[in-house]
Design a protein around this motif. Sequence first.
Motif, mmCIF file in Angstrom:
data_model
loop_
_atom_site.group_PDB
_atom_site.id
_atom_site.type_symbol
_atom_site.label_atom_id
_atom_site.label_comp_id
_atom_site.label_asym_id
_atom_site.label_seq_id
_atom_site.Cartn_x
_atom_site.Cartn_y
_atom_site.Cartn_z
ATOM 1 N N ALA A 276 -53.080 54.967 48.514
ATOM 2 C CA ALA A 276 -52.046 55.559 47.658
ATOM 3 C C ALA A 276 -51.796 57.013 48.038
ATOM 4 O O ALA A 276 -50.639 57.447 48.143
ATOM 5 N N VAL A 277 -52.856 57.764 48.254
ATOM 6 C CA VAL A 277 -52.718 59.174 48.626
ATOM 7 C C VAL A 277 -52.010 59.308 49.971
ATOM 8 O O VAL A 277 -51.141 60.173 50.148
ATOM 9 N N ILE A 278 -52.357 58.441 50.929
ATOM 10 C CA ILE A 278 -51.688 58.469 52.237
ATOM 11 C C ILE A 278 -50.193 58.193 52.066
ATOM 12 O O ILE A 278 -49.344 58.851 52.685
ATOM 13 N N SER A 279 -49.853 57.220 51.213
ATOM 14 C CA SER A 279 -48.442 56.890 50.961
ATOM 15 C C SER A 279 -47.717 58.070 50.338
ATOM 16 O O SER A 279 -46.569 58.380 50.708
ATOM 17 N N TRP A 280 -48.374 58.740 49.413
ATOM 18 C CA TRP A 280 -47.749 59.911 48.777
ATOM 19 C C TRP A 280 -47.567 61.058 49.764
ATOM 20 O O TRP A 280 -46.560 61.767 49.719
ATOM 21 N N ILE A 281 -48.534 61.236 50.653
ATOM 22 C CA ILE A 281 -48.420 62.295 51.664
ATOM 23 C C ILE A 281 -47.215 62.009 52.573
ATOM 24 O O ILE A 281 -46.440 62.919 52.921
ATOM 25 N N ILE A 282 -47.060 60.737 52.953
ATOM 26 C CA ILE A 282 -45.908 60.355 53.768
ATOM 27 C C ILE A 282 -44.614 60.607 53.005
ATOM 28 O O ILE A 282 -43.626 61.115 53.571
ATOM 29 N N ALA A 283 -44.607 60.259 51.703
ATOM 30 C CA ALA A 283 -43.404 60.465 50.876
ATOM 31 C C ALA A 283 -43.031 61.940 50.828
ATOM 32 O O ALA A 283 -41.852 62.306 50.995
ATOM 33 N N LEU B 261 -41.622 63.036 54.105
ATOM 34 C CA LEU B 261 -40.219 62.639 54.244
ATOM 35 C C LEU B 261 -39.309 63.574 53.447
ATOM 36 O O LEU B 261 -38.186 63.874 53.868
ATOM 37 N N GLU B 262 -39.797 64.027 52.292
ATOM 38 C CA GLU B 262 -39.025 64.994 51.503
ATOM 39 C C GLU B 262 -38.849 66.293 52.293
ATOM 40 O O GLU B 262 -37.737 66.862 52.320
ATOM 41 N N VAL B 263 -39.923 66.748 52.913
ATOM 42 C CA VAL B 263 -39.838 67.971 53.717
ATOM 43 C C VAL B 263 -38.836 67.785 54.854
ATOM 44 O O VAL B 263 -38.030 68.677 55.160
ATOM 45 N N GLY B 264 -38.873 66.597 55.483
ATOM 46 C CA GLY B 264 -37.921 66.315 56.554
ATOM 47 C C GLY B 264 -36.492 66.351 56.054
ATOM 48 O O GLY B 264 -35.587 66.879 56.738
ATOM 49 N N ILE C 209 -34.303 59.909 52.004
ATOM 50 C CA ILE C 209 -34.501 59.812 50.544
ATOM 51 C C ILE C 209 -34.960 58.411 50.165
ATOM 52 O O ILE C 209 -35.882 58.240 49.356
ATOM 53 N N VAL C 210 -34.327 57.394 50.765
ATOM 54 C CA VAL C 210 -34.712 56.007 50.469
ATOM 55 C C VAL C 210 -36.139 55.734 50.951
ATOM 56 O O VAL C 210 -36.938 55.100 50.249
ATOM 57 N N ALA C 211 -36.473 56.224 52.150
ATOM 58 C CA ALA C 211 -37.833 56.045 52.671
ATOM 59 C C ALA C 211 -38.842 56.772 51.781
ATOM 60 O O ALA C 211 -39.945 56.261 51.507
ATOM 61 N N ASP C 212 -38.465 57.941 51.333
ATOM 62 C CA ASP C 212 -39.292 58.715 50.398
ATOM 63 C C ASP C 212 -39.575 57.881 49.145
ATOM 64 O O ASP C 212 -40.709 57.794 48.667
ATOM 65 N N LEU C 213 -38.527 57.237 48.626
ATOM 66 C CA LEU C 213 -38.672 56.394 47.432
ATOM 67 C C LEU C 213 -39.648 55.253 47.678
ATOM 68 O O LEU C 213 -40.514 54.968 46.845
ATOM 69 N N ILE C 214 -39.510 54.587 48.810
ATOM 70 C CA ILE C 214 -40.364 53.428 49.114
ATOM 71 C C ILE C 214 -41.840 53.822 49.139
ATOM 72 O O ILE C 214 -42.686 53.169 48.504
ATOM 73 N N PHE C 215 -42.153 54.897 49.845
ATOM 74 C CA PHE C 215 -43.566 55.302 49.955
ATOM 75 C C PHE C 215 -44.097 55.874 48.634
ATOM 76 O O PHE C 215 -45.281 55.700 48.312
ATOM 77 N N ALA C 216 -43.233 56.525 47.862
ATOM 78 C CA ALA C 216 -43.671 57.040 46.556
ATOM 79 C C ALA C 216 -44.021 55.885 45.622
ATOM 80 O O ALA C 216 -45.035 55.942 44.900
ATOM 81 N N VAL C 217 -43.209 54.833 45.651
ATOM 82 C CA VAL C 217 -43.463 53.671 44.784
ATOM 83 C C VAL C 217 -44.707 52.919 45.240
ATOM 84 O O VAL C 217 -45.531 52.498 44.415
#
Length: 270
Positions: A54-61, A64-67, A86-94
Amino acid sequence: MADKGTKKKITRVGGPETASTIPASNTPPPTEATKPYVTSDENKAKAKKYRLIAVISWIIAIGLEVGAILLLNKKPVPMVWLIVLIVADLIFAVIGSMLWKKSNKFNPASQKEPIRFFIQNQLGAIISVIAFLPLIILIFTNKNMTGKQKGLAGAVGIIALVIAGFLGIDFNPPSQEKYQEQAQHAKDSMQTEQVKELNNGIDHVYWTKSGKSYHLYSDCGYINTDRTDEIFEGTVYQAKQLKNITDICDRCANRAKKEKEALLRNDSVK
């Protein structure tokens, strides 16, 4: 069940007035409900695995926001890539939120620590705000985008924030207290069913003021002593509530089993 009866006074419990006639012991033994919940090592390991992913997914999210934020500095702003991020950010955040909530089911927090309990159970919603709100603010304040572009990208960002935030909230968070209550309820049900099985389907037991066990027979030798002047009768639940008794008398249990076996043998002979 062959109960020869007892010469002792038998008081049937059934209302709040009965509780006042039965003095509570000064130091009652701890029941399952009063013992702190302890997570098994196996569940701790599962929770640790899910939390790590979960933490790895949030870090990726957040990455992606920074990008996406970096794209806002370009002229013109690449709208397609901005929306893709933004969509990719959403997927990894969820994904992170779902796995985090799953980890909490294996290793829940305690309601006795309200701040930790809130943060641990609602961390998915908190991370969702971090993963989208700064980006949304920068979109609407960006000077490199037209009003139409801001409206489109901002709407996508807000929708993503709402979805991620909603899915990150745990509306029925697990807790150590809930798990302990469920475990105790299951144990109480098992004890009641045990008595019913031995007692011809009847939830009926006997106990004394100073006893540590409930009994199936009023003439049991353990409750028919010189020290006993009164025997109480009621359900397994009443014995627990009034005297914190949760164990069945071994002598009564063995006697009931033998009587049932004898009845089965007699029926088979007939």
